[in-house]
Design a protein around this motif. Structure first.
Motif, PDB file in Angstrom:
ATOM      1  N   THR A  65       6.296  -0.895   4.103  1.00 36.89           N
ATOM      2  CA  THR A  65       5.419  -2.045   3.907  1.00 36.89           C
ATOM      3  C   THR A  65       3.964  -1.628   3.873  1.00 36.89           C
ATOM      4  N   VAL A  69       1.384  -2.205   0.709  1.00 39.01           N
ATOM      5  CA  VAL A  69       0.130  -2.937   0.880  1.00 39.01           C
ATOM      6  C   VAL A  69      -1.071  -2.071   0.497  1.00 39.01           C
ATOM      7  N   ILE A  73      -3.654  -2.617  -2.680  1.00 38.70           N
ATOM      8  CA  ILE A  73      -5.102  -2.711  -2.453  1.00 38.70           C
ATOM      9  C   ILE A  73      -5.837  -1.657  -3.261  1.00 38.70           C
TER      10      ILE A  73
END
Length: 82
Positions: A65, A69, A73
């Motif tokens: 995860t 993420v 980004i």
């Protein structure tokens, strides 16, 4: 499944660091699906594993995860995600 997802998460994390290098950010398009498969394996390990024995699967889920993420980004900062 827990050990597989943990190792998958470690490999995904190491590969993600390559995608953080300038001009190599496009590699994050490869690492996001890779970490997604690792997250699915980890989720299956958490779901079907014994309640006391799923620590590795949870760690793999967290690592995968984090990779997803950070890669999203990084792609959004570089203009790779519209």
């Amino acid at each position: 499944m827990g050990l597989i997802s943990l190792l998958w998460g470690i490999v995904a994390m190491l590969l993600m660091f390559i995608g953080l290098i300038p001009l190599l950010g496009w590699l994050n398009w490869l690492w996001i699906p890779f970490a997604g498969v690792g997250a699915i394996i980890a989720a299956l390990g958490v779901l079907f594993g014994k309640s006391g024995k799923n620590g590795r699967a949870k760690a793999g889920l967290v690592l995968n995860t984090i990779v997803i993420v950070v890669a999203v980004i990084r792609l959004s900062m570089g203009g790779g995600v519209i």
